[in-house]
Design a protein around this motif. Structure first.
Motif, mmCIF file in Angstrom:
data_model
loop_
_atom_site.group_PDB
_atom_site.id
_atom_site.type_symbol
_atom_site.label_atom_id
_atom_site.label_comp_id
_atom_site.label_asym_id
_atom_site.label_seq_id
_atom_site.Cartn_x
_atom_site.Cartn_y
_atom_site.Cartn_z
ATOM 1 N N ASN A 113 20.701 2.681 -4.047
ATOM 2 C CA ASN A 113 20.186 1.699 -3.076
ATOM 3 C C ASN A 113 18.683 1.904 -2.833
ATOM 4 O O ASN A 113 18.166 1.676 -1.746
ATOM 5 C CB ASN A 113 20.973 1.742 -1.758
ATOM 6 C CG ASN A 113 20.756 3.018 -0.964
ATOM 7 O OD1 ASN A 113 20.158 3.969 -1.472
ATOM 8 N ND2 ASN A 113 21.224 3.051 0.263
ATOM 9 N N ILE A 114 17.999 2.314 -3.891
ATOM 10 C CA ILE A 114 16.549 2.478 -3.855
ATOM 11 C C ILE A 114 15.921 1.419 -4.752
ATOM 12 O O ILE A 114 16.317 1.257 -5.907
ATOM 13 C CB ILE A 114 16.138 3.889 -4.340
ATOM 14 C CG1 ILE A 114 16.693 4.955 -3.382
ATOM 15 C CG2 ILE A 114 14.618 3.993 -4.435
ATOM 16 C CD1 ILE A 114 16.533 6.365 -3.880
ATOM 17 N N SER A 115 14.978 0.682 -4.208
ATOM 18 C CA SER A 115 14.291 -0.353 -4.967
ATOM 19 C C SER A 115 12.798 -0.027 -5.075
ATOM 20 O O SER A 115 12.273 0.797 -4.315
ATOM 21 C CB SER A 115 14.460 -1.722 -4.304
ATOM 22 O OG SER A 115 15.738 -2.265 -4.567
ATOM 23 N N MET A 116 12.141 -0.701 -6.004
ATOM 24 C CA MET A 116 10.705 -0.512 -6.203
ATOM 25 C C MET A 116 9.955 -1.760 -5.746
ATOM 26 O O MET A 116 10.381 -2.885 -6.036
ATOM 27 C CB MET A 116 10.401 -0.236 -7.673
ATOM 28 C CG MET A 116 8.916 0.031 -7.945
ATOM 29 S SD MET A 116 8.604 0.585 -9.638
ATOM 30 C CE MET A 116 8.803 -0.962 -10.529
ATOM 31 N N PHE A 117 8.860 -1.534 -5.034
ATOM 32 C CA PHE A 117 8.043 -2.629 -4.513
ATOM 33 C C PHE A 117 6.579 -2.389 -4.886
ATOM 34 O O PHE A 117 6.109 -1.247 -4.927
ATOM 35 C CB PHE A 117 8.169 -2.722 -2.989
ATOM 36 C CG PHE A 117 9.552 -3.024 -2.509
ATOM 37 C CD1 PHE A 117 9.939 -4.333 -2.271
ATOM 38 C CD2 PHE A 117 10.472 -1.998 -2.301
ATOM 39 C CE1 PHE A 117 11.220 -4.620 -1.833
ATOM 40 C CE2 PHE A 117 11.762 -2.278 -1.860
ATOM 41 C CZ PHE A 117 12.138 -3.594 -1.630
ATOM 42 N N ALA A 118 5.878 -3.475 -5.136
ATOM 43 C CA ALA A 118 4.445 -3.408 -5.406
ATOM 44 C C ALA A 118 3.686 -3.753 -4.130
ATOM 45 O O ALA A 118 3.926 -4.801 -3.515
ATOM 46 C CB ALA A 118 4.063 -4.375 -6.521
ATOM 47 N N VAL A 119 2.789 -2.865 -3.723
ATOM 48 C CA VAL A 119 2.003 -3.081 -2.509
ATOM 49 C C VAL A 119 0.524 -3.038 -2.888
ATOM 50 O O VAL A 119 0.049 -2.053 -3.470
ATOM 51 C CB VAL A 119 2.305 -2.008 -1.445
ATOM 52 C CG1 VAL A 119 1.438 -2.240 -0.203
ATOM 53 C CG2 VAL A 119 3.787 -2.021 -1.078
ATOM 54 N N GLU A 120 -0.196 -4.103 -2.550
ATOM 55 C CA GLU A 120 -1.622 -4.150 -2.861
ATOM 56 C C GLU A 120 -2.377 -3.184 -1.952
ATOM 57 O O GLU A 120 -2.026 -2.974 -0.782
ATOM 58 C CB GLU A 120 -2.162 -5.568 -2.681
ATOM 59 C CG GLU A 120 -1.446 -6.613 -3.510
ATOM 60 C CD GLU A 120 -1.435 -6.292 -4.998
ATOM 61 O OE1 GLU A 120 -2.516 -5.954 -5.542
ATOM 62 O OE2 GLU A 120 -0.353 -6.375 -5.616
ATOM 63 N N LYS A 121 -3.435 -2.626 -2.471
ATOM 64 C CA LYS A 121 -4.181 -1.614 -1.733
ATOM 65 C C LYS A 121 -4.746 -2.137 -0.415
ATOM 66 O O LYS A 121 -4.822 -1.400 0.562
ATOM 67 C CB LYS A 121 -5.312 -1.076 -2.609
ATOM 68 C CG LYS A 121 -5.936 0.209 -2.098
ATOM 69 C CD LYS A 121 -6.866 0.799 -3.139
ATOM 70 C CE LYS A 121 -7.403 2.144 -2.715
ATOM 71 N NZ LYS A 121 -8.224 2.769 -3.784
ATOM 72 N N GLY A 122 -5.099 -3.408 -0.371
ATOM 73 C CA GLY A 122 -5.674 -3.960 0.847
ATOM 74 C C GLY A 122 -4.669 -4.452 1.855
ATOM 75 O O GLY A 122 -5.056 -5.030 2.887
ATOM 76 N N ASN A 123 -3.386 -4.241 1.632
ATOM 77 C CA ASN A 123 -2.360 -4.700 2.568
ATOM 78 C C ASN A 123 -2.581 -4.052 3.933
ATOM 79 O O ASN A 123 -2.684 -2.825 4.038
ATOM 80 C CB ASN A 123 -0.977 -4.330 2.019
ATOM 81 C CG ASN A 123 0.153 -4.964 2.794
ATOM 82 O OD1 ASN A 123 0.237 -4.857 4.014
ATOM 83 N ND2 ASN A 123 1.058 -5.619 2.077
ATOM 84 N N PRO A 124 -2.646 -4.832 5.018
ATOM 85 C CA PRO A 124 -2.917 -4.258 6.335
ATOM 86 C C PRO A 124 -1.838 -3.305 6.829
ATOM 87 O O PRO A 124 -2.084 -2.514 7.747
ATOM 88 C CB PRO A 124 -3.027 -5.492 7.251
ATOM 89 C CG PRO A 124 -2.314 -6.584 6.509
ATOM 90 C CD PRO A 124 -2.515 -6.302 5.066
ATOM 91 N N GLY A 125 -0.659 -3.374 6.238
ATOM 92 C CA GLY A 125 0.412 -2.464 6.642
ATOM 93 C C GLY A 125 0.405 -1.145 5.894
ATOM 94 O O GLY A 125 1.286 -0.309 6.105
ATOM 95 N N LEU A 126 -0.582 -0.942 5.028
ATOM 96 C CA LEU A 126 -0.692 0.303 4.257
ATOM 97 C C LEU A 126 -1.885 1.106 4.768
ATOM 98 O O LEU A 126 -3.025 0.653 4.734
ATOM 99 C CB LEU A 126 -0.864 -0.013 2.771
ATOM 100 C CG LEU A 126 -1.216 1.148 1.844
ATOM 101 C CD1 LEU A 126 -0.166 2.258 1.916
ATOM 102 C CD2 LEU A 126 -1.384 0.665 0.406
ATOM 103 N N ILE A 127 -1.589 2.307 5.252
ATOM 104 C CA ILE A 127 -2.623 3.210 5.752
ATOM 105 C C ILE A 127 -2.643 4.441 4.851
ATOM 106 O O ILE A 127 -1.600 5.037 4.565
ATOM 107 C CB ILE A 127 -2.330 3.624 7.205
ATOM 108 C CG1 ILE A 127 -2.222 2.379 8.101
ATOM 109 C CG2 ILE A 127 -3.398 4.578 7.723
ATOM 110 C CD1 ILE A 127 -1.618 2.663 9.461
#
Length: 376
Positions: free
Chosen positions: A178-192
């Motif tokens: 139940n583990i999935s992979m997601f792509a998150v852009e570096k500028g995403n405001p939810g990524l610190i």
């Protein structure tokens, strides 16, 4: 001793020429204390690309080199004899090759065109040796996208990355399916991102904190719950790569210790005439040849389609422990000159200590992979 066939020898010679022409001058600059940037590495990277050495494991249909594992490891070993190696197109997660349509255009094509950099975020503060059960980062579907919350740690290459492939649990059960992979852009405001300087890392590592980090449905890569399976494939190849890196560094250290022992005169004679020095050199040569023979023999099995997960773990353990001993002997023979950061030996001494920990600590691999198979 392991001997390459004629084609592999020609490939190694090609890499050696590119490294000599483009990367060794960068090594000299680094040892003088200069700060190198990505722009400094681009000429060597472009030369490698023109020579067909780009995307070493990438299938030919996607424009990659499509090298066998033996050839890929031979390229990595030769490349890593230099303190400033080439990145042959970076690393890619195999599951990206299955993408179609808009997902392919967004996540695979930029990688194939060499216009984007990525990093891989699996390890968490709660434990990295057993990710299938320790992952607490959670992704919840919300409308036309997903919301990710959690934290990853010791993430390398984030400085240069344009996006992060992060692994998150989509259910509450602590299981691999139940583990999935997601792509998150570096500028995403939810990524610190919080820098975490580490022993031996030129660019350091980062802790990545996801706080209500929203991504759209296209950012969910692969089947739901299938992310960890793809991560395992990447980790297995990564363990072979780490072994090849260790062999390349060990060989360069061996070459340096032999040259220094012949030239350095002490107490009326060359160091190479001293029995204790001869013993260190011979021990290093034996260990390097033993590990090369094992690694490439195992890689041949992989190229024949055999399951070599055990062998990959074994090689990661033995080669990373071997290179530490060889570097230590090389520094001992060089004396104080080997301890200055004007010598690559000091840099490798720092770098390779971490190699026994990342992609699975030696003890965890012995327990979770080797002992489980041997005692089944």
């Amino acid at each position: 001793m392991y001997e390459f066939n004629e084609e592999t020898r020609a490939l190694v010679d090609l890499v050696r020429r590119i490294v000599k022409d483009y990367q060794m001058p960068l090594e000299a600059r680094l040892l003088r204390g200069e700060k190198l940037t990505l722009a400094d590495y681009r000429p060597g990277r472009e030369a490698a690309r023109k020579a067909g050495l780009w995307g070493l494991p990438v299938p030919a249909e996607f424009g990659g080199a499509n090298l066998s594992l033996v050839d890929r490891l031979a390229v990595i070993e030769e490349n890593r004899k230099c303190l400033t190696p080439i990145r042959f197109g970076g690393e890619i997660i195999p599951s990206l090759f299955n993408l179609k349509g808009e997902q392919k255009a967004r996540y695979l094509d930029p990688f194939l065109s060499d216009s984007t950099e990525t990093c891989f975020a699996l390890t968490e503060p709660g434990g990295g040796s057993d990710p299938a059960r320790s992952i607490a980062t959670h992704a919840k579907q919300d409308g036309d996208g997903w919301v990710i919350n959690g934290s990853k740690i010791w993430i390398s290459e984030f400085d240069n990355a344009d996006r992060v492939f992060v692994f998150a649990r989509i259910g509450r059960e602590k299981a691999a399916n139940n583990i999935s992979m997601f792509a998150v852009e570096k500028g995403n405001p939810g990524l610190i991102a919080r820098p975490l300087p580490m022993l031996g890392y030129t660019h350091g590592t980062h802790q990545l904190i996801f706080e209500d980090c929203r991504v759209d449905n296209l950012a969910h890569i692969g089947a739901e719950g299938g992310g960890f399976k793809g991560a395992q494939k990447t980790l297995n190849l990564g363990r072979y790569d780490i072994a090849a890196v260790a062999l390349g560094i060990a060989q360069r250290c061996y070459d340096m210790m032999v040259e220094h022992a012949k030239q350095r005169v002490l107490f009326g004679g060359a160091l190479s005439e001293k029995q204790s020095i001869q013993a260190m050199i011979v021990d290093s040569w034996i260990e390097i040849q033993q590990n090369r023979l094992m690694m490439y023999t195992c890689a041949e099995k992989d190229d024949r389609g055999e399951d070599t997960r055990i062998e990959a773990s074994m090689m990661k353990i033995t080669c990373t422990e071997m290179v530490g001993r060889v570097i230590d002997r090389a520094i001992q023979i060089h004396g104080a000159a080997g301890c200055t950061y004007e010598s690559p030996l000091a840099h490798w001494y720092d770098n390779q200590r971490m190699a026994r920990i990342y992609e699975g600590p030696s003890e965890a691999l012995k327990h979770r992979v080797l002992a489980r198979q041997l005692l089944a």
